[in-house]
Write an enzyme that holds these catalytic residues in place. Sequence first.
Site, PDB file in Angstrom:
ATOM      1  CE1 TYR A   1      -2.979  -3.062   0.212  1.00 54.13           C
ATOM      2  CE2 TYR A   1      -3.509  -2.518   2.476  1.00 54.13           C
ATOM      3  CZ  TYR A   1      -3.664  -3.330   1.375  1.00 54.13           C
ATOM      4  OH  TYR A   1      -4.516  -4.405   1.445  1.00 54.13           O
TER       5      TYR A   1
ATOM      6  CE  LYS B   1      -3.412  -7.464   3.902  1.00 54.50           C
ATOM      7  NZ  LYS B   1      -3.594  -6.004   3.771  1.00 54.50           N
TER       8      LYS B   1
ATOM      9  CG  HIS C   1      -0.703  -8.539  -0.079  1.00 52.45           C
ATOM     10  ND1 HIS C   1      -0.370  -7.227   0.105  1.00 52.45           N
ATOM     11  CD2 HIS C   1      -1.991  -8.519  -0.497  1.00 52.45           C
ATOM     12  CE1 HIS C   1      -1.413  -6.461  -0.180  1.00 52.45           C
ATOM     13  NE2 HIS C   1      -2.412  -7.225  -0.557  1.00 52.45           N
TER      14      HIS C   1
ATOM     15  CG  LEU D   1     -18.810  -1.241   3.314  1.00 58.96           C
ATOM     16  CD1 LEU D   1     -18.602   0.246   3.637  1.00 58.96           C
ATOM     17  CD2 LEU D   1     -19.988  -1.801   4.105  1.00 58.96           C
TER      18      LEU D   1
ATOM     19  CE  LYS E   1     -10.368   5.815   0.764  1.00 53.70           C
ATOM     20  NZ  LYS E   1     -11.647   5.242   0.297  1.00 53.70           N
ATOM     21  CB  SER E   2     -15.225  11.383   6.251  1.00 49.88           C
ATOM     22  OG  SER E   2     -16.383  10.590   6.435  1.00 49.88           O
TER      23      SER E   2
ATOM     24  CG  ASN F   1     -18.310   2.475   7.971  1.00 49.51           C
ATOM     25  OD1 ASN F   1     -19.417   2.984   7.783  1.00 49.51           O
ATOM     26  ND2 ASN F   1     -17.455   2.285   6.986  1.00 49.51           N
TER      27      ASN F   1
HETATM   28  N1  LIG Z   1      -5.842  -8.744   0.755  1.00 54.00           N
HETATM   29  C1  LIG Z   1      -6.179  -8.043  -0.283  1.00 54.00           C
HETATM   30  O1  LIG Z   1      -5.812  -8.355  -1.423  1.00 54.00           O
HETATM   31  C2  LIG Z   1      -7.035  -6.827  -0.106  1.00 54.00           C
HETATM   32  C3  LIG Z   1      -7.683  -6.270  -1.216  1.00 54.00           C
HETATM   33  C4  LIG Z   1      -8.490  -5.141  -1.018  1.00 54.00           C
HETATM   34  C5  LIG Z   1      -8.632  -4.606   0.259  1.00 54.00           C
HETATM   35  N2  LIG Z   1      -7.978  -5.170   1.319  1.00 54.00           N
HETATM   36  C6  LIG Z   1      -8.080  -4.597   2.678  1.00 54.00           C
HETATM   37  O2  LIG Z   1      -9.422  -4.408   2.992  1.00 54.00           O
HETATM   38  C7  LIG Z   1      -9.637  -3.043   3.391  1.00 54.00           C
HETATM   39  C8  LIG Z   1     -11.054  -2.675   3.118  1.00 54.00           C
HETATM   40  O3  LIG Z   1     -11.162  -2.126   1.793  1.00 54.00           O
HETATM   41  P1  LIG Z   1     -12.429  -2.184   0.977  1.00 54.00           P
HETATM   42  O4  LIG Z   1     -12.365  -1.431  -0.277  1.00 54.00           O
HETATM   43  O5  LIG Z   1     -12.647  -3.613   0.854  1.00 54.00           O
HETATM   44  O6  LIG Z   1     -13.423  -1.439   2.002  1.00 54.00           O
HETATM   45  P2  LIG Z   1     -14.961  -1.187   1.900  1.00 54.00           P
HETATM   46  O7  LIG Z   1     -15.278  -0.546   3.226  1.00 54.00           O
HETATM   47  O8  LIG Z   1     -15.741  -2.357   1.405  1.00 54.00           O
HETATM   48  O9  LIG Z   1     -15.076  -0.111   0.735  1.00 54.00           O
HETATM   49  C9  LIG Z   1     -14.503   1.152   0.824  1.00 54.00           C
HETATM   50  C10 LIG Z   1     -15.353   2.073  -0.040  1.00 54.00           C
HETATM   51  O10 LIG Z   1     -16.633   2.172   0.588  1.00 54.00           O
HETATM   52  C11 LIG Z   1     -16.958   3.524   0.821  1.00 54.00           C
HETATM   53  N3  LIG Z   1     -17.573   3.620   2.158  1.00 54.00           N
HETATM   54  C12 LIG Z   1     -17.001   3.397   3.355  1.00 54.00           C
HETATM   55  N4  LIG Z   1     -17.891   3.555   4.338  1.00 54.00           N
HETATM   56  C13 LIG Z   1     -19.069   3.906   3.741  1.00 54.00           C
HETATM   57  C14 LIG Z   1     -20.351   4.222   4.252  1.00 54.00           C
HETATM   58  N5  LIG Z   1     -20.607   4.205   5.540  1.00 54.00           N
HETATM   59  N6  LIG Z   1     -21.329   4.505   3.338  1.00 54.00           N
HETATM   60  C15 LIG Z   1     -21.069   4.532   2.024  1.00 54.00           C
HETATM   61  N7  LIG Z   1     -19.871   4.264   1.493  1.00 54.00           N
HETATM   62  C16 LIG Z   1     -18.867   3.956   2.357  1.00 54.00           C
HETATM   63  C17 LIG Z   1     -15.650   4.276   0.783  1.00 54.00           C
HETATM   64  O11 LIG Z   1     -15.947   5.531   0.264  1.00 54.00           O
HETATM   65  P3  LIG Z   1     -15.073   6.857   0.621  1.00 54.00           P
HETATM   66  O12 LIG Z   1     -13.740   6.599  -0.014  1.00 54.00           O
HETATM   67  O13 LIG Z   1     -15.838   7.936  -0.047  1.00 54.00           O
HETATM   68  O14 LIG Z   1     -15.042   6.964   2.109  1.00 54.00           O
HETATM   69  C18 LIG Z   1     -14.813   3.450  -0.175  1.00 54.00           C
HETATM   70  O15 LIG Z   1     -15.062   3.836  -1.514  1.00 54.00           O
HETATM   71  C19 LIG Z   1      -8.550  -2.284   2.633  1.00 54.00           C
HETATM   72  O16 LIG Z   1      -8.282  -1.010   3.135  1.00 54.00           O
HETATM   73  C20 LIG Z   1      -7.405  -3.238   2.818  1.00 54.00           C
HETATM   74  O17 LIG Z   1      -6.870  -3.094   4.116  1.00 54.00           O
HETATM   75  C21 LIG Z   1      -7.209  -6.275   1.142  1.00 54.00           C
END
Ligand SMILES: NC(=O)c1ccc[n+]([C@@H]2O[C@H](COP(=O)([O-])OP(=O)(O)OC[C@H]3O[C@@H](n4cnc5c(N)ncnc54)[C@H](OP(=O)(O)O)[C@@H]3O)[C@@H](O)[C@H]2O)c1
Length: 312
Positions: free
Chosen positions: A57, A86, A119, A220, A265-266, A273
Amino acid sequence: MDESSDLRMKRIPLNHGAGNMPALGFGTLIPDAAVTITATRDALEAGFRHFDCAERYGNEREVGRALQAGAAAARIARGDIFVTTKLWNSNHRPERVEPAFEASLDRLGLKYLDLYLVHTPFAFLPGDEQDPRDQNGNVIYDHDVTLLDTWKAMESLVDHGKCRAIGLSDVGLNELKPLYESARIKPSVVQVESHPYLPETELLEYCKENGVVLLAFAPLGHGMKPGLLEDPVILSIAARVGKTPAQVLLAWAVQRGTAVLTTPKSAARARENFDISPLPGDALDEINRIQTRQRLNPVVTTGIPGFIPKGG
Ligand SMILES: NC(=O)c1ccc[n+]([C@@H]2O[C@H](COP(=O)([O-])OP(=O)(O)OC[C@H]3O[C@@H](n4cnc5c(N)ncnc54)[C@H](OP(=O)(O)O)[C@@H]3O)[C@@H](O)[C@H]2O)c1
């Protein structure tokens, strides 16, 4: 402690006496350095105590700084925060594992890690280039190292006491089962994409039977629209129980026995959440009956991250 604070504070025991992991985790896959710092601080202030990082990252330094400043301001002890990072694909050769681990630890400013994950199960050309490509733009894989070779080097990190638990990410049962059977120190955690459109039921059952925690990312649906946050079943449950769609999806994940990572992110979204409370049984059943199936992140088939901007 009432029912709702129970779900927010739920901790899941890890095998090998490696302590326990807060079920609700904050993910740090955030491309912008300044946003990484504010979002990590906001998450800590909202109550998150589990932070998921990665060498790939490119922001471990910013996460470490934010955690140290936030923990000092709120007098939160290191032992009350659970930090994961990772090992990236270009460091799978056994002799590269400990140096990569130490470099992450140094960037995070920590003395030990709670959890270190491989990872992805894909080994790339060993070296400092995280995205090695040939002249045709294809990733250069390393076929001279097995996942078990890498795992044995991960086990040594636990032996040396610098890391409490080790695990895998972006694996399916085909990779997990043979590794689990051969491993001297069993994986404590498996981090994979999982949400109502990709429930990974078989993997979850295997994990539960064998004392491995399934840690779900993209709960999400990476926030993509149309998608899970606008699914009619999720919207109707959210209206019925007086919660937001994000809170419904996160509660479902924790109640079905997984740990979960989210990346608000806010400050307002971090509070939203974190503020999850148990859903009634009929709502859980309705979510379990959703038929849509969708994988969002192709990393599991190639080792190439789907959601990291180039150069990130
Ligand atoms: N092992 C792997 O290969 C891998 C891959 C991907 C992710 N990950 C891990 O998993 C973590 C989670 O990431 P994710 O993308 O899966 O997270 P997620 O929470 O499913 O999605 C994040 C997105 O959801 C939006 N969001 C967050 N809270 C919200 C709410 N209350 N209402 C509406 N929209 C909301 C965010 O928007 P805003 O940006 O506008 O806040 C962002 O665009 C990563 O940071 C990372 O640590 C691991």
